[in-house]
Structure formats: structure tokens, C-alpha cells
Design an enzyme around this catalytic site. Structure first.
Site, short mmCIF file in Angstrom:
data_model
loop_
_atom_site.label_atom_id
_atom_site.label_comp_id
_atom_site.label_asym_id
_atom_site.label_seq_id
_atom_site.Cartn_x
_atom_site.Cartn_y
_atom_site.Cartn_z
N SER A 144 0.84 -1.18 -0.02
CA SER A 144 0.14 0.04 -0.01
C SER A 144 0.94 1.08 -0.09
O SER A 144 2.15 1.22 0.41
CB SER A 144 -0.79 0.01 1.37
N ASP A 145 0.37 2.39 -0.65
CA ASP A 145 1.09 3.64 -0.17
C ASP A 145 0.85 3.88 1.22
O ASP A 145 0.01 3.31 2.07
CB ASP A 145 0.48 4.64 -1.23
N TRP A 146 1.40 5.06 1.63
CA TRP A 146 1.52 5.58 3.12
C TRP A 146 -0.05 5.60 3.77
O TRP A 146 -0.78 6.55 3.32
CB TRP A 146 2.10 6.77 3.39
N ALA A 147 -0.30 4.80 4.51
CA ALA A 147 -1.54 4.74 5.45
C ALA A 147 -2.76 4.71 4.57
O ALA A 147 -3.94 4.74 4.89
CB ALA A 147 -1.56 6.17 6.12
#
Length: 719
Positions: free
Chosen positions: A265-268
């Protein structure tokens, strides 16, 4: 086939250890001291020390000594001795910073882009890193979006070529034996570049046919080249956030394309499904993400907190967790981490490799080829005996690296003014003139004084690096008002005026290109940018860059791009007085500067466009031949571009599509015969039923120096 070592590890792992292996944390969770202690962010994220000790990967740390300490401390605490993966955003260089990717694209030089990625990989690997979050393969059409600086432009064919080149450069041919390369992670899957209004993280809404036609090809090209990882995008696709989008990730990426590498995933982004309105809480977000096939969760704890319970309740099959763990462990094995957890990390070699002369030479060459000459009315190249005043916020400024250059140094970046002084000595005078956003009376007085004895004024203008990149969308993409005022103040001196632009996006150039005699688009050119630009300004090198993203006439046109569709009421000409056609009443339809545009200090003439036949069949390709002559007085490189239009398709087809290009290096008076091979495979597209095929019928071929100024011919495809 999964190795026996990994299968044995999997059998030994508890469900809690498996879930933790899917968690990625930033380096702030680890003290860089000898004990590798866990630090404060743990409490804010709500995770335990035991969970941190079992984490599978680390984000954003650099330097060999730090990584060695963290890895050794981790291995001493991890029950099964599973090493950490260290990842970072190495987008356009590690310590040696190259031009931003949008500039790289303007070089139209995939071999040099590959070399830049290999340099970045070597520097990152010797510093202990294993994975880079690059290349970004998002197609972009809206310069308001700050992250256009990370893309190579608006064309799917060219983006695909650069995506392949960057993967080759980052990964090399054997990640296990060659520790001077790193694993690549193509991003952001998918269609992140279509954020509505050019506003970062915003909604994306498009048909599946358009998704496949324009936005997927570059990601697919990276995977075809062997890219080890994929990163999900922040946006929705078909109203479902990408990180929980089973159709996109599990069905298309893994099923149809057969990708069996790591999906992160990308950040969060997994937790952000809650804000999107696609998950009620962390528990549901974790359920949707693991079901979609996301292996690593970056910087949120939904997996580690909820997967064990979801498995216990029968809502998640443990086999889904196992397959994610296996993919992560397989990447660690491919990188050789089980046998050599410290891999290429070497503090002594790091000092020799980082920012070495050989790497800087590649950076300067790419910066030279990435600059685009947008206008020149006889001012450039400069002569060393001329008195030149270099004025503006970038005259003596190291902020030329651009966004995503976190490991680079503005202090060591070669500045424009100093580089020009190095070439022409006392004939160059420097003055700040103004700041990025403001101009004081004292600054203007200094600028006026500096230009008094000058023969030519060079204005070094642009955006601060923070004005483009992630979370840096702008509704007004003109130069800041203070810089437009400086142009007017310098224009009053009545001397030849050239502008060098430092920026991360195509700008609205009103108040610039219409007011000055020459414009050189330098983008953010990287560590060696000043030297490269000085060479171009003084004619040591001849500009050869070509735009890979259109420059708008005005923001109101956006998105404006070359491969657009026609309408049922097309505007016949820009000067038409007819009202009921598709047009603006106050501005042209066409961009200010088209895709593929770029000038040289010499001139090129195109003639004698010929097709080997007026008929193509699936078995018989066409040869497209054109003569290109250097009609100027200097040697120069021209990028000859081939475009095609399908006159009538099963669905509407673009007015032009780039299909090929060749570079020619010509001496004054020299002529080259450029030959393209055009086959039926280059005429295929996605139909309304998503089949990928060509249609029999009429086609136009266009050849020229850009997408606007072309020669053309016709042929028919017979099937």
C-alpha cells in the site's frame, strides 16, 4: 516454486508473526544506537514493542552504518531470524540527484535514463537499501497536480519505454548475485495521475476502456520487464479505493497479468479506506485489503491488530495471509538476505561510491539532454566575451534538485550563476533580484545595478521545489507575481532578455514567453544542473530536449493533451468566426506548446515523406521514410517523431498517437534518411468489448519535430 527454506519458516511462524511480517514502519521506530531500541512513535501508532520487533520492513532510513545496526539488532530479537527489508523513495537519484522524471522524459533517451537508475541503485545499495519506490508510471494530463514531476509525461507509449528502462537500471539482471542493484516498485496502481481538478489524493473516475488504453500500459511494461513490486494508489478506481479494490488488484493485476510479486500500500492507504467511505473501521479496512491481495501495509496497523482475529472468526482464510507472507519472504530470499542480511551495505565503499565523479558525469549528461529550448530570437547561445547579468531567485540557489531528493544536498548542487562564472569569468555578474514569492526595494536596486553594464540579461526564475511534488497542487500555475514583476523591471533596460526556468510542472507562461527573447526550460535539473545549463547557454552543448507534456495556453484548458479525440463539431481553424463549434470564446483550443516540442540552436527541415505502400496487411508492415536536413550552422540532435491516426474506429480514436521516434545527429548541411517500420500491431487498441485489435480502414501517418508540425500521408489497412 517456493523454496523449502521459506515453507519451513512459514510452518514455524505464529499467526501474529505472519501479520507483523506484513507491516512496514518508518525508521523513527528504531534508535540508531547499538541496541537498536524501539522509539516513541510506537505509542502514537498503538503498537507494541513485540509487534515492532516482528515487523517485516522499514521505510526511509539511509546510510550503511545505521542500516547495519538496525538489521543486527532486529536479528538478535527476531525469534526466527527473518531479516528486515529496507525501502525508500529513490525516484530520480539517491545522493547524486538526476533531473526530475518529467525532465528525464524530455530527453527521449531511455538508455541514459536506465543509466541514471543504475547509478541510483548502486548508491542506494551500498548504503544498505533493498527496494526503491520507483518508477512512477502514472500518465499525467493536468499540470495543476504537483506529482506530474514524477511522471515522464502524457503519452502511454513513451511512458512505457521509460518504465521499462528504469526497471532495468534499478534491478540489473540478477538481484541475488549482484548486490549493487535494488528491487523496483512501480507505482501508483492505478490511474493516480487522473486525480480530479489536479488535486492530490482526489477521486479518479474513468471507463475501463480508457483505463486500459492510456493508464495501464506503463505499469504493465514495468512488470513485463520483471519489476518486483507494485504500490497501490491513494485514489479510487471505479469508486473503490485502490488498496481495497479486489477487481483491480486480485483479478486484473494478479489474475489477468499474472503478477506474483509483492503488492504494497502507499502510506496509510489501507486505513484511508475509512475516510473514503469504503470501510467502517480498521477491522473492515484490513479485511478488504487482504482480500484484494495487498501484502504490505505501510505505516498503519490494521493488519497486525485485526488479521489474527479475522482469521480466528473465519472471515479471512489464513491461506490469504500465508500467500502474502510467502511473497515477502521470497523477495527477501531473491535479494539474498537470508544468507547475507547486510547485503551490499558497506560504510567504506559508501564513501567512495556516493556522489563520485562518474555518477556526476551521468547526471550532467542527462540534465543537458533534458532541458528544452522553448523560444530563441537570436539571443542564445551566449558568447563568453559578452557581459551577462544573471538575475533572479535561482541565480545563486541550490534548490534545483526538486521534490523526492531527500538524500541529496542543495549545498553541493552546482548553481547556475557559479557555473556561468566558471565558463566566462568576470563577464558574468550575479544578483538575486527577488525571492521566489517576493521582491524588496533593495533586491530590485541590486538587480538594476547589476545589469547596467550587461550586454544580455539572463533571468533565473521558477518554483521552489516545495511548490511541486506530492501534496503540492496549484490552481494558478503561472510564475509568482514577484517574478513576473522582475521580468517587467528588467525589460525596461531594453537589453536582450533570456529566461531559464526551474520548475516541476508545465507552467502557464503568459508574462514570460511573450515578454522575453529566449526561454530555456531547465525543470529541476539535479545535482549537476548548473553546469549543464551553463553549457547550454554558452553553446558548449546544443539543446535537444522535447516536451513530453503539453504547456497550456491557460489553466482553463486543462486537461489539454495532444492525443485527444475530435468532436462532432470540430473547430476548423483557430481564426474561424464560426460560433457553433467546439471552442473557447476567449482562448485557442490548442496548447501554448505541444507535446514533442523543442528547439535547437540549429534548424531542421523535413521533406520527402514516403510510404513503401499505400496498403498494409497484418502480414506486411510499411516502411515510413522521411528526409531530415540540418539547415543551420551548428551540429544538432533532432528527435524525429512518428504519429498515426485511425480515421474511423469502432470507438473514437485520438487525433494523433505517438508510435515511434528516432534520434539523428546531423552536422550543418547534412541530411539523414530516417526509416520507421510500422506494423499492424501498432494500430491495435481496446474496443468497446475490451478486445485488443486493429480495424481495417484508412489511417494517416504524421512525421515531424513535434505533434503539431508534421508532414502526413495516408494508407489503408486491409484484413
Amino acid at each position: 516454486m517456493t523454496s523449502q527454506r521459506i515453507m519451513n519458516l512459514l510452518k514455524e511462524m505464529t499467526l501474529e508473526e505472519k501479520a507483523a511480517q506484513l507491516m512496514q514502519l518508518v525508521a523513527a521506530f528504531y534508535d540508531d544506537g547499538d541496541e537498536g531500541q524501539i522509539t516513541g512513535p510506537m505509542e502514537a501508532m498503538g503498537i507494541s514493542e513485540a509487534e515492532v520487533n516482528r515487523a517485516g520492513s522499514v521505510l526511509g532510513v539511509s546510510e550503511a552504518e545505521k542500516i547495519i545496526k538496525i538489521q543486527q539488532a532486529h536479528l538478535a530479537k527476531d525469534r526466527l531470524g527473518i531479516p528486515l527489508l529496507f525501502m525508500a523513495d529513490i525516484v530520480h537519484g539517491f545522493k547524486t540527484i538526476f533531473p526530475i522524471p518529467l525532465a528525464m522524459g524530455c530527453s527521449w533517451d531511455t538508455e541514459l535514463a536506465e543509466s541514471s537508475a543504475a547509478v541510483a541503485a548502486k548508491e542506494a545499495a551500498v548504503s544498505g537499501l533493498h527496494v526503491t519506490f520507483a518508477p512512477m508510471a502514472d500518465l499525467v494530463r493536468d499540470p495543476r497536480w504537483g506529482r506530474v514531476m514524477e511522471s515522464t509525461g502524457e503519452d502511454p507509449y513513451l511512458n512505457a519505454l521509460f518504465a521499462r528502462a528504469m526497471v532495468r537500471g534499478f534491478q540489473g539482471s540478477d538481484l541475488t548475485r549482484d548486490t549493487s542493484h535494488v528491487a523496483a516498485c512501480v507505482k501508483h496502481f492505478a490511474a493516480y495521475g487522473l486525480a480530479e481538478g489536479g488535486r492530490d489524493y482526489n477521486t479518479v473516475d474513468l471507463s475501463e476502456r480508457s483505463l486500459r488504453e492510456y493508464y495501464l500500459p506503463a505499469y504493465k511494461a514495468a512488470l513485463d520487464e520483471g519489476c518486483e513490486m507494485v504500490m497501490t494508489s491513494f485514489n479510487t478506481v471505479d469508486s473503490i479505493p485502490a488498496s481495497g479494490n479486489r477487481k483491480l488488484m486480485r483479478d486484473l493485476l494478479r489474475g489477468e497479468w499474472g503478477f506474483d510479486g509483492v503488492l504494497i500500500s502507499d502510506w496509510a492507504a489501507i486505513r484511508e479506506m475509512i475516510a473514503h467511505g469504503a470501510a467502517e473501521d480498521d477491522r473492515e479496512a484490513a479485511l478488504k485489503a487482504i482480500t484484494a491481495g495487498v501484502d504490505i501495509e505501510m505505516m498503519t496497523p490494521t493488519y497486525v491488530h485485526h488479521l489474527p482475529q479475522l482469521v480466528a472468526e473465519g472471515l479471512v482464510d489464513e491461506a490469504l495471509v500465508d500467500e502474502a507472507v510467502i511473497r515477502i519472504l521470497e523477495l527477501k530470499e531473491k535479494l539474498g538476505l537470508f544468507d547475507n542480511p547486510l547485503r551490499g551495505a558497506d560504510p567504506e565503499a559508501e564513501r567512495e561510491v556516493i556522489y563520485c565523479d562518474a555518477h556526476r558525469q551521468v547526471a550532467q549528461e542527462l540534465a543537458t539532454k533534458s532541458c528544452v529550448l522553448l523560444k530563441n530570437e537570436g539571443v542564445l547561445p551566449l558568447h563568453r566575451e559578452q557581459k551577462v547579468a544573471v538575475v533572479g531567485p535561482f541565480a545563486q540557489n541550490g534548490d534545483i534538485l526538486g521534490s523526492w531528493s531527500w538524500a541529496g544536498s542543495r549545498e553541493t548542487a552546482l548553481q547556475l550563476g557559479a557555473s556561468m562564472v566558471k565558463l566566462a569569468g568576470d563577464n558574468v555578474v550575479l544578483a538575486e533580484g527577488n525571492g521566489i514569492m517576493s521582491m524588496s526595494k533593495e533586491q530590485l536596486q541590486q538587480a538594476d545595478a547589476a545589469v547596467q553594464e550587461a550586454d544580455v540579461i539572463v533571468l533565473a526564475l521558477g518554483e521552489a521545489s516545495e511548490m511541486s511534488g506530492e501534496a503540492s497542487s496549484r490552481s494558478n500555475i503561472q510564475l509568482p507575481g514577484a517574478q513576473l514583476q522582475l521580468i517587467q523591471a528588467m525589460k525596461r533596460h531594453g537589453k536582450p532578455l533570456a529566461v531559464v526556468l526551474f520548475n516541476g510542472r508545465p507552467l502557464d507562461l503568459h508574462g514570460v514567453i511573450d515578454q522575453v527573447d529566449a526561454v530555456l526550460e531547465a525543470w529541476f535539473p539535479g545535482s549537476e544542473g548548473g553546469a549543464a545549463i551553463a553549457d547550454l547557454l554558452y553553446g558548449v552543448a546544443n539543446p535537444s530536449g522535447k516536451l513530453t507534456m503539453s504547456f497550456p495556453y491557460a489553466v482553463g484548458q486543462i486537461p489539454v493533451y495532444y492525443n485527444h479525440y475530435n468532436t462532432g463539431r470540430p473547430k476548423p481553424a483557430e481564426d474561424t468566426e464560426e460560433k457553433y463549434v467546439s471552442q473557447y470564446l476567449d482562448i485557442p483550443n490548442a496548447p501554448l506548446l505541444p507535446f514533442g516540442y523543442g528547439l535547437s540552436y540549429t534548424t531542421f527541415d523535413y521533406s520527402a515523406l514516403e510510404l513503401s505502400s499505400e496498403v498494409m496487411t497484418p502480414e506486411q508492415s510499411l516502411k515510413v521514410t522521411v528526409e531530415v536536413r540540418n539547415t543551420g550552422e551548428l551540429r544538432g540532435v533532432e528527435t524525429v517523431q512518428l504519429y498515426v491516426r485511425d480515421i474511423a474506429g469502432e470507438v473514437v480514436r485520438p487525433m494523433k498517437e505517438l508510435k515511434d521516434f528516432h534520434k539523428v545527429d546531423l552536422a550543418p548541411g547534412e541530411t539523414a534518411k530516417v526509416v520507421f517500420e510500422l506494423g499492424e500491431d501498432k494500430l491495435r487498441y481496446y474496443h468497446s468489448d475490451l478486445s485488443f485489435a486493429s480495424d481495417a480502414g484508412s489511417f494517416e501517418v504524421f512525421v515531424g519535430p513535434n505533434s503539431r508540425d508534421t508532414l502526413q500521408a495516408r494508407f489503408r489497412l486491409i484484413k
